[in-house]
Design a protein around this motif. Structure first.
Motif, PDB file in Angstrom:
ATOM      1  N   VAL A  51       0.805  -1.228   0.000  1.00 19.32           N
ATOM      2  CA  VAL A  51       0.000   0.000   0.000  1.00 19.32           C
ATOM      3  C   VAL A  51       0.840   1.281   0.000  1.00 19.32           C
ATOM      4  CG1 VAL A  51      -2.103  -0.961   1.008  1.00 19.32           C
ATOM      5  CG2 VAL A  51      -0.289  -0.146   2.513  1.00 19.32           C
ATOM      6  N   TYR A  52       2.149   1.191   0.245  1.00 21.64           N
ATOM      7  CA  TYR A  52       2.995   2.386   0.167  1.00 21.64           C
ATOM      8  C   TYR A  52       3.426   2.700  -1.267  1.00 21.64           C
ATOM      9  CZ  TYR A  52       3.587   2.206   5.291  1.00 21.64           C
ATOM     10  OH  TYR A  52       3.381   2.196   6.644  1.00 21.64           O
ATOM     11  N   GLN A  53       3.104   1.835  -2.197  1.00 20.38           N
ATOM     12  CA  GLN A  53       3.391   2.145  -3.598  1.00 20.38           C
ATOM     13  C   GLN A  53       2.410   3.226  -4.070  1.00 20.38           C
ATOM     14  OE1 GLN A  53       5.929   0.459  -5.607  1.00 20.38           O
ATOM     15  NE2 GLN A  53       6.543   0.088  -3.496  1.00 20.38           N
ATOM     16  N   GLY A 112      15.573  -1.247  -0.382  1.00 16.71           N
ATOM     17  CA  GLY A 112      15.960  -1.742   0.941  1.00 16.71           C
ATOM     18  C   GLY A 112      14.951  -1.317   1.989  1.00 16.71           C
ATOM     19  N   CYS A 113      15.403  -1.185   3.239  1.00 14.24           N
ATOM     20  CA  CYS A 113      14.532  -0.743   4.341  1.00 14.24           C
ATOM     21  C   CYS A 113      15.434  -0.466   5.533  1.00 14.24           C
ATOM     22  CB  CYS A 113      13.525  -1.848   4.674  1.00 14.24           C
ATOM     23  SG  CYS A 113      12.664  -1.592   6.248  1.00 14.24           S
ATOM     24  N   SER A 114      15.256   0.683   6.183  1.00 15.23           N
ATOM     25  CA  SER A 114      16.156   1.032   7.298  1.00 15.23           C
ATOM     26  C   SER A 114      16.020   0.054   8.461  1.00 15.23           C
ATOM     27  CB  SER A 114      15.880   2.459   7.772  1.00 15.23           C
ATOM     28  OG  SER A 114      14.581   2.565   8.305  1.00 15.23           O
ATOM     29  N   ILE A 140       8.583  -8.506  10.602  1.00 14.75           N
ATOM     30  CA  ILE A 140       8.795  -9.036   9.251  1.00 14.75           C
ATOM     31  C   ILE A 140       9.777  -8.170   8.438  1.00 14.75           C
ATOM     32  CG2 ILE A 140       6.819  -7.868   8.148  1.00 14.75           C
ATOM     33  CD1 ILE A 140       6.268 -10.694   6.782  1.00 14.75           C
ATOM     34  N   ASN A 141       9.974  -6.917   8.871  1.00 14.38           N
ATOM     35  CA  ASN A 141      10.892  -6.004   8.161  1.00 14.38           C
ATOM     36  C   ASN A 141      12.352  -6.337   8.480  1.00 14.38           C
ATOM     37  OD1 ASN A 141       8.293  -4.880   8.160  1.00 14.38           O
ATOM     38  ND2 ASN A 141       9.085  -2.810   7.913  1.00 14.38           N
ATOM     39  N   THR A 142      12.757  -7.552   8.156  1.00 12.25           N
ATOM     40  CA  THR A 142      14.122  -8.018   8.421  1.00 12.25           C
ATOM     41  C   THR A 142      14.549  -8.940   7.287  1.00 12.25           C
ATOM     42  OG1 THR A 142      13.035  -9.680   9.798  1.00 12.25           O
ATOM     43  CG2 THR A 142      14.191  -7.933  10.965  1.00 12.25           C
ATOM     44  N   ALA A 203      14.956   1.535  13.700  1.00 10.70           N
ATOM     45  CA  ALA A 203      13.802   2.434  13.497  1.00 10.70           C
ATOM     46  C   ALA A 203      13.543   2.589  12.002  1.00 10.70           C
ATOM     47  CB  ALA A 203      14.069   3.798  14.121  1.00 10.70           C
ATOM     48  N   CYS A 204      12.305   2.940  11.691  1.00  8.44           N
ATOM     49  CA  CYS A 204      11.930   3.222  10.304  1.00  8.44           C
ATOM     50  C   CYS A 204      12.242   4.696  10.030  1.00  8.44           C
ATOM     51  CB  CYS A 204      10.444   2.939  10.120  1.00  8.44           C
ATOM     52  SG  CYS A 204       9.777   3.741   8.657  1.00  8.44           S
ATOM     53  N   VAL A 205      12.996   4.971   8.972  1.00  8.72           N
ATOM     54  CA  VAL A 205      13.392   6.364   8.687  1.00  8.72           C
ATOM     55  C   VAL A 205      12.190   7.250   8.332  1.00  8.72           C
ATOM     56  CG1 VAL A 205      15.772   6.001   7.967  1.00  8.72           C
ATOM     57  CG2 VAL A 205      13.947   5.774   6.272  1.00  8.72           C
ATOM     58  N   VAL A 206      11.109   6.629   7.938  1.00  4.06           N
ATOM     59  CA  VAL A 206       9.907   7.404   7.593  1.00  4.06           C
ATOM     60  C   VAL A 206       9.134   7.747   8.866  1.00  4.06           C
ATOM     61  CG1 VAL A 206       7.701   7.308   6.367  1.00  4.06           C
ATOM     62  CG2 VAL A 206       9.763   6.332   5.326  1.00  4.06           C
ATOM     63  N   HIS A 207       8.834   6.750   9.667  1.00  4.89           N
ATOM     64  CA  HIS A 207       7.927   6.958  10.808  1.00  4.89           C
ATOM     65  C   HIS A 207       8.590   7.590  12.027  1.00  4.89           C
ATOM     66  CE1 HIS A 207       5.659   4.041   8.351  1.00  4.89           C
ATOM     67  NE2 HIS A 207       4.620   4.742   8.781  1.00  4.89           N
ATOM     68  N   TYR A 292      12.798   4.030  -0.293  1.00  5.41           N
ATOM     69  CA  TYR A 292      12.968   2.636  -0.768  1.00  5.41           C
ATOM     70  C   TYR A 292      11.727   2.197  -1.552  1.00  5.41           C
ATOM     71  CZ  TYR A 292      16.337   2.867   3.081  1.00  5.41           C
ATOM     72  OH  TYR A 292      17.353   3.235   3.926  1.00  5.41           O
ATOM     73  N   MET A 293      10.557   2.459  -0.974  1.00  2.00           N
ATOM     74  CA  MET A 293       9.305   2.066  -1.647  1.00  2.00           C
ATOM     75  C   MET A 293       9.161   2.815  -2.970  1.00  2.00           C
ATOM     76  SD  MET A 293       7.153  -0.052  -0.164  1.00  2.00           S
ATOM     77  CE  MET A 293       7.075  -0.972   1.370  1.00  2.00           C
ATOM     78  N   LYS A 294       9.530   4.090  -2.930  1.00  6.55           N
ATOM     79  CA  LYS A 294       9.304   4.927  -4.117  1.00  6.55           C
ATOM     80  C   LYS A 294      10.346   4.685  -5.208  1.00  6.55           C
ATOM     81  CE  LYS A 294       5.509   6.768  -2.725  1.00  6.55           C
ATOM     82  NZ  LYS A 294       4.570   6.073  -1.888  1.00  6.55           N
TER      83      LYS A 294
HETATM   84  S1  SF4 Z   1       8.417   2.822   5.330  1.00  5.55           S
HETATM   85 FE1  SF4 Z   1      10.021   2.400   6.830  1.00  5.55          FE
HETATM   86  S2  SF4 Z   1       9.697   0.248   7.410  1.00  5.55           S
HETATM   87 FE2  SF4 Z   1       8.584   0.594   5.459  1.00  5.55          FE
HETATM   88  S3  SF4 Z   1      10.062   0.045   3.858  1.00  5.55           S
HETATM   89 FE3  SF4 Z   1      10.257   2.268   4.180  1.00  5.55          FE
HETATM   90  S4  SF4 Z   1      11.964   2.414   5.679  1.00  5.55           S
HETATM   91 FE4  SF4 Z   1      11.243   0.287   5.739  1.00  5.55          FE
END
Ligand code: SF4
Length: 335
Positions: A51-53, A112-114, A140-142, A203-207, A292-294
């Motif tokens: 859903v972040y796409q 990737g993902c932080s 799951i973000n691992t 931590a998530c760099v977005v949240h 990362y998502m974008k």
């Molecule tokens: S929003 Fe945060 S947790 Fe989700 S993929 Fe991006 S960096 Fe990772």
């Protein structure tokens, strides 16, 4: 104009995608979605879209659209030969672990993902020896390697439920790698970080960067506002909101409530999708983009479908087998 392009433009308009396109942009988008959907059928591929796409991906080409849990569960059940994952690497790895005989691809080398990058397998092994006997509960973000060292995986949709089940048998658990989600879960369950739950420093760099002080300002400005935040946000922000959860829970909250307006504290793709799904509701923006998502775009999906070879996701069988056990434990406890 090519009649099939005309039909595709009308299909995208019916989905509301013209509302987010500059003039002439919809025709460009339609040319891409038309070709992607054609190639997708030709390759017997299913497109999973988080859903972040952006909505041109979730609505324009996505077959399975949802949060990490829904996508992982959907991947287990798909009959397609190929999975194209419009999301980030750890999600695609999870799909590969659950579907070892299928080909899984990510249409970006930068997805990737932080959180995923915050911990590795050696860190988990060290944690286990520092806290012998404690179960390792892993978001799951691992990476697949980290999942392989874990006892049970959770998503934001089921973390609270799974942790409750774990506390039936254990006084203390290790939760990795999101320190904020861990602290938020501890608060919801009446547990104390350090005493009942050992956290990691991810931590998530977005949240992590949302500003809690803005919420009071928004509430004054928009009476009747419902504030929803993702569980990856810091606890001081969560203390100010009406609802904390994963994106699937947030979407259901919007669907089932009639607030005067909704403030969605999460990645921007979620709010864009919510606006298109519920055009009669009012949304106030407080979102951030995930780089990362974008990094996944319609163009990168098309390039992948034309030449998938560089983007195939591989997980060594020895790691996949152990990671799968931890993921299956989640499906068992979350059922
Ligand atoms: S929003 Fe945060 S947790 Fe989700 S993929 Fe991006 S960096 Fe990772």
């Amino acid at each position: 104009m090519d009649p099939s392009l005309n039909t595709e433009i009308k299909r995208l308009m019916a989905l509301g995608l013209h509302l987010r396109c500059a003039e002439g942009g919809l025709a460009e988008t339609a040319a891409l979605t038309l070709e992607i959907n054609r190639l997708k059928k030709e390759r017997r591929a299913v497109i999973c879209a988080h859903v972040y796409q952006t909505p041109d991906i979730t609505l324009g080409i996505g077959d399975l659209v949802g949060d990490s849990y829904k996508l992982a569960d959907g991947c287990r059940k798909t009959g397609a030969d190929t999975i194209v994952f419009c999301g980030v690497n750890f999600m695609a790895e999870t799909a590969k672990i659950l579907n070892p005989s299928k080909k899984v691809y990510v249409p970006s080398a930068k997805a990737g993902c932080s959180l995923s990058e915050a911990i590795n397998a050696a860190d988990v092994i060290k944690l286990r020896s520092a806290y012998p006997g404690l179960p390792v509960i892993t978001y799951i973000n691992t990476s697949a390697e980290v999942k392989a060292e874990s006892d049970c995986i959770v998503t934001s949709a089921n973390a609270e439920k799974v942790l409750r089940r774990m506390y039936e048998k254990h006084d203390k658990v290790i939760f990795i790698p999101d320190r904020y989600m861990g602290a938020n879960l501890a608060a919801a369950l009446g547990k104390t970080p350090g005493r009942d739950i050992i956290l990691w420093n991810g931590a998530c760099v977005v949240h992590e960067k949302f500003d809690a002080s803005l919420i009071k300002i928004y509430r004054k400005k928009y009476p009747g506002l419902a504030v929803l935040a993702h569980a990856e946000c810091p606890p001081e922000l969560i203390a100010e909101v009406d609802f904390m959860g994963g994106t699937g829970d947030m979407m259901r909250y919007i669907e089932n409530t009639g607030a005067a307006a909704y403030l969605l504290v999460t990645e921007c793709g979620f709010g864009e999708l919510a606006k298109l799904r519920f055009p009669q509701k009012n949304f106030i923006a407080m979102c951030r983009l995930c780089p990362y998502m974008k990094s996944v775009t319609l163009g990168s999906v098309l390039a992948l479908l034309k030449d998938p070879s560089p983007a195939e996701v591989m997980v060594p069988p020895a790691i996949a087998g152990r990671a799968k056990k931890a993921i299956e434990k989640m499906f068992e406890l979350a059922a």
